[in-house]
Design a protein around this motif. Structure first.
Motif, PDB file in Angstrom:
ATOM      1  N   VAL A   6      53.556  10.186  63.356  1.00 40.49           N
ATOM      2  CA  VAL A   6      52.593  10.230  64.450  1.00 40.49           C
ATOM      3  C   VAL A   6      51.294   9.617  63.953  1.00 40.49           C
ATOM      4  O   VAL A   6      50.698  10.113  62.996  1.00 40.49           O
ATOM      5  CB  VAL A   6      52.342  11.680  64.926  1.00 40.49           C
ATOM      6  CG1 VAL A   6      51.290  11.718  66.031  1.00 40.49           C
ATOM      7  CG2 VAL A   6      53.642  12.329  65.390  1.00 40.49           C
ATOM      8  N   VAL A   7      50.864   8.532  64.606  1.00 37.70           N
ATOM      9  CA  VAL A   7      49.640   7.827  64.222  1.00 37.70           C
ATOM     10  C   VAL A   7      48.648   7.976  65.368  1.00 37.70           C
ATOM     11  O   VAL A   7      48.801   7.354  66.420  1.00 37.70           O
ATOM     12  CB  VAL A   7      49.919   6.336  63.937  1.00 37.70           C
ATOM     13  CG1 VAL A   7      48.680   5.678  63.335  1.00 37.70           C
ATOM     14  CG2 VAL A   7      51.128   6.161  63.025  1.00 37.70           C
ATOM     15  N   GLU A   8      47.632   8.813  65.154  1.00 39.26           N
ATOM     16  CA  GLU A   8      46.680   9.154  66.220  1.00 39.26           C
ATOM     17  C   GLU A   8      45.364   9.546  65.576  1.00 39.26           C
ATOM     18  O   GLU A   8      45.351  10.368  64.658  1.00 39.26           O
ATOM     19  CB  GLU A   8      47.247  10.308  67.053  1.00 39.26           C
ATOM     20  CG  GLU A   8      46.289  10.981  68.001  1.00 39.26           C
ATOM     21  CD  GLU A   8      45.749  10.081  69.085  1.00 39.26           C
ATOM     22  OE1 GLU A   8      44.519   9.951  69.176  1.00 39.26           O
ATOM     23  OE2 GLU A   8      46.557   9.504  69.843  1.00 39.26           O
ATOM     24  N   ASP A   9      44.254   8.964  66.038  1.00 36.37           N
ATOM     25  CA  ASP A   9      42.954   9.272  65.437  1.00 36.37           C
ATOM     26  C   ASP A   9      42.352  10.573  65.931  1.00 36.37           C
ATOM     27  O   ASP A   9      41.537  11.183  65.239  1.00 36.37           O
ATOM     28  CB  ASP A   9      41.966   8.122  65.633  1.00 36.37           C
ATOM     29  CG  ASP A   9      41.642   7.853  67.094  1.00 36.37           C
ATOM     30  OD1 ASP A   9      42.576   7.848  67.913  1.00 36.37           O
ATOM     31  OD2 ASP A   9      40.462   7.619  67.407  1.00 36.37           O
ATOM     32  N   ASP A  10      42.749  11.065  67.090  1.00 42.04           N
ATOM     33  CA  ASP A  10      42.240  12.329  67.612  1.00 42.04           C
ATOM     34  C   ASP A  10      42.973  13.471  66.896  1.00 42.04           C
ATOM     35  O   ASP A  10      44.172  13.676  67.098  1.00 42.04           O
ATOM     36  CB  ASP A  10      42.462  12.400  69.120  1.00 42.04           C
ATOM     37  CG  ASP A  10      41.938  13.679  69.731  1.00 42.04           C
ATOM     38  OD1 ASP A  10      42.475  14.764  69.411  1.00 42.04           O
ATOM     39  OD2 ASP A  10      40.981  13.596  70.529  1.00 42.04           O
ATOM     40  N   ALA A  11      42.227  14.210  66.068  1.00 39.99           N
ATOM     41  CA  ALA A  11      42.842  15.253  65.234  1.00 39.99           C
ATOM     42  C   ALA A  11      43.550  16.321  66.063  1.00 39.99           C
ATOM     43  O   ALA A  11      44.639  16.777  65.684  1.00 39.99           O
ATOM     44  CB  ALA A  11      41.795  15.888  64.333  1.00 39.99           C
ATOM     45  N   ASP A  12      42.960  16.734  67.175  1.00 42.90           N
ATOM     46  CA  ASP A  12      43.571  17.775  68.006  1.00 42.90           C
ATOM     47  C   ASP A  12      44.875  17.290  68.630  1.00 42.90           C
ATOM     48  O   ASP A  12      45.872  18.014  68.629  1.00 42.90           O
ATOM     49  CB  ASP A  12      42.606  18.242  69.098  1.00 42.90           C
ATOM     50  CG  ASP A  12      41.405  18.996  68.544  1.00 42.90           C
ATOM     51  OD1 ASP A  12      41.500  19.548  67.426  1.00 42.90           O
ATOM     52  OD2 ASP A  12      40.365  19.032  69.229  1.00 42.90           O
ATOM     53  N   LEU A  13      44.876  16.079  69.153  1.00 45.01           N
ATOM     54  CA  LEU A  13      46.087  15.538  69.759  1.00 45.01           C
ATOM     55  C   LEU A  13      47.161  15.305  68.694  1.00 45.01           C
ATOM     56  O   LEU A  13      48.336  15.611  68.915  1.00 45.01           O
ATOM     57  CB  LEU A  13      45.788  14.239  70.516  1.00 45.01           C
ATOM     58  CG  LEU A  13      46.967  13.589  71.221  1.00 45.01           C
ATOM     59  CD1 LEU A  13      47.655  14.560  72.180  1.00 45.01           C
ATOM     60  CD2 LEU A  13      46.515  12.336  71.959  1.00 45.01           C
ATOM     61  N   ARG A  14      46.753  14.783  67.546  1.00 45.90           N
ATOM     62  CA  ARG A  14      47.692  14.548  66.444  1.00 45.90           C
ATOM     63  C   ARG A  14      48.370  15.864  66.045  1.00 45.90           C
ATOM     64  O   ARG A  14      49.584  15.931  65.905  1.00 45.90           O
ATOM     65  CB  ARG A  14      46.947  13.926  65.263  1.00 45.90           C
ATOM     66  CG  ARG A  14      47.814  13.501  64.118  1.00 45.90           C
ATOM     67  CD  ARG A  14      47.035  12.750  63.046  1.00 45.90           C
ATOM     68  NE  ARG A  14      45.958  13.545  62.464  1.00 45.90           N
ATOM     69  CZ  ARG A  14      44.664  13.226  62.505  1.00 45.90           C
ATOM     70  NH1 ARG A  14      44.265  12.127  63.111  1.00 45.90           N
ATOM     71  NH2 ARG A  14      43.764  14.006  61.934  1.00 45.90           N
ATOM     72  N   ALA A  15      47.574  16.929  65.897  1.00 44.64           N
ATOM     73  CA  ALA A  15      48.127  18.231  65.511  1.00 44.64           C
ATOM     74  C   ALA A  15      49.028  18.793  66.605  1.00 44.64           C
ATOM     75  O   ALA A  15      50.091  19.367  66.313  1.00 44.64           O
ATOM     76  CB  ALA A  15      47.000  19.203  65.195  1.00 44.64           C
ATOM     77  N   ALA A  16      48.633  18.635  67.863  1.00 47.86           N
ATOM     78  CA  ALA A  16      49.435  19.152  68.974  1.00 47.86           C
ATOM     79  C   ALA A  16      50.788  18.449  69.042  1.00 47.86           C
ATOM     80  O   ALA A  16      51.827  19.107  69.191  1.00 47.86           O
ATOM     81  CB  ALA A  16      48.679  18.991  70.290  1.00 47.86           C
ATOM     82  N   VAL A  17      50.791  17.126  68.930  1.00 45.31           N
ATOM     83  CA  VAL A  17      52.054  16.378  68.969  1.00 45.31           C
ATOM     84  C   VAL A  17      52.926  16.775  67.776  1.00 45.31           C
ATOM     85  O   VAL A  17      54.135  16.998  67.929  1.00 45.31           O
ATOM     86  CB  VAL A  17      51.785  14.855  68.990  1.00 45.31           C
ATOM     87  CG1 VAL A  17      53.079  14.071  68.784  1.00 45.31           C
ATOM     88  CG2 VAL A  17      51.127  14.452  70.306  1.00 45.31           C
ATOM     89  N   ALA A  18      52.322  16.898  66.606  1.00 47.41           N
ATOM     90  CA  ALA A  18      53.083  17.308  65.420  1.00 47.41           C
ATOM     91  C   ALA A  18      53.708  18.686  65.626  1.00 47.41           C
ATOM     92  O   ALA A  18      54.889  18.893  65.320  1.00 47.41           O
ATOM     93  CB  ALA A  18      52.190  17.289  64.187  1.00 47.41           C
ATOM     94  N   ASP A  19      52.935  19.630  66.159  1.00 47.28           N
ATOM     95  CA  ASP A  19      53.453  20.980  66.399  1.00 47.28           C
ATOM     96  C   ASP A  19      54.619  20.976  67.381  1.00 47.28           C
ATOM     97  O   ASP A  19      55.631  21.646  67.170  1.00 47.28           O
ATOM     98  CB  ASP A  19      52.348  21.896  66.928  1.00 47.28           C
ATOM     99  CG  ASP A  19      51.323  22.279  65.867  1.00 47.28           C
ATOM    100  OD1 ASP A  19      51.576  22.057  64.659  1.00 47.28           O
ATOM    101  OD2 ASP A  19      50.252  22.788  66.261  1.00 47.28           O
ATOM    102  N   ILE A  20      54.468  20.217  68.452  1.00 49.85           N
ATOM    103  CA  ILE A  20      55.533  20.132  69.467  1.00 49.85           C
ATOM    104  C   ILE A  20      56.816  19.600  68.843  1.00 49.85           C
ATOM    105  O   ILE A  20      57.900  20.151  69.043  1.00 49.85           O
ATOM    106  CB  ILE A  20      55.091  19.245  70.647  1.00 49.85           C
ATOM    107  CG1 ILE A  20      53.980  19.937  71.450  1.00 49.85           C
ATOM    108  CG2 ILE A  20      56.273  18.891  71.540  1.00 49.85           C
ATOM    109  CD1 ILE A  20      53.223  19.010  72.380  1.00 49.85           C
ATOM    110  N   LEU A  21      56.689  18.525  68.072  1.00 45.88           N
ATOM    111  CA  LEU A  21      57.880  17.910  67.473  1.00 45.88           C
ATOM    112  C   LEU A  21      58.491  18.791  66.388  1.00 45.88           C
ATOM    113  O   LEU A  21      59.717  18.872  66.269  1.00 45.88           O
ATOM    114  CB  LEU A  21      57.533  16.527  66.932  1.00 45.88           C
ATOM    115  CG  LEU A  21      57.157  15.498  68.001  1.00 45.88           C
ATOM    116  CD1 LEU A  21      56.701  14.202  67.353  1.00 45.88           C
ATOM    117  CD2 LEU A  21      58.310  15.251  68.961  1.00 45.88           C
TER     118      LEU A  21
END
Length: 118
Positions: A6-21
């Motif tokens: 997951v390549v995303e500069d927004d830390a909150d969105l990056r963490a949320a996507v990582a958690d979901i996956l």
């Protein structure tokens, strides 16, 4: 085990996507920009089944990342799903695109299309 980058500069969105996956059983690697993503790919030891790529990022944006990624004969075999709020068409070489903001089922469907369950 299927892994996703997951390549995303927004830390909150990056963490949320990582958690979901991760909740879905994927091994998730993260990077905050394209340069960090290329470094992470070098350290992973195996290729992910898919890269989820934001396009608008500092340091190295998704477009520059795609140029470098697609120039590499090994990396270029990995599908890239881009997500963006501002870009209407995915860059050349992208396998798919998800518009931000996206729903969780759309994210999971996109990943499932490239990462079969083991």
């Amino acid at each position: 085990m299927n892994s996703v980058l997951v390549v995303e500069d927004d830390a909150d969105l990056r963490a949320a996507v990582a958690d979901i996956l991760e909740d879905e059983g994927f091994v998730v690697h993260v990077a905050e920009n394209g340069r960090d993503a290329l470094e992470e790919l070098g350290h992973m030891g195996h290729m992910p089944c898919v890269v989820l790529l934001d396009l608008m990022m500092p340091v190295m944006d998704g477009f520059a990342f795609m140029e470098r990624f697609r120039a590499d004969p090994v990396l270029s075999q990995v599908p890239v799903v881009v997500f963006s709020a501002s870009v209407r068409e995915p860059p050349e070489g992208a396998s798919a695109m998800i518009r931000k903001p996206f729903e969780i089922p759309a994210l999971l469907s996109a990943v499932a299309g490239y990462c079969p369950r083991e």
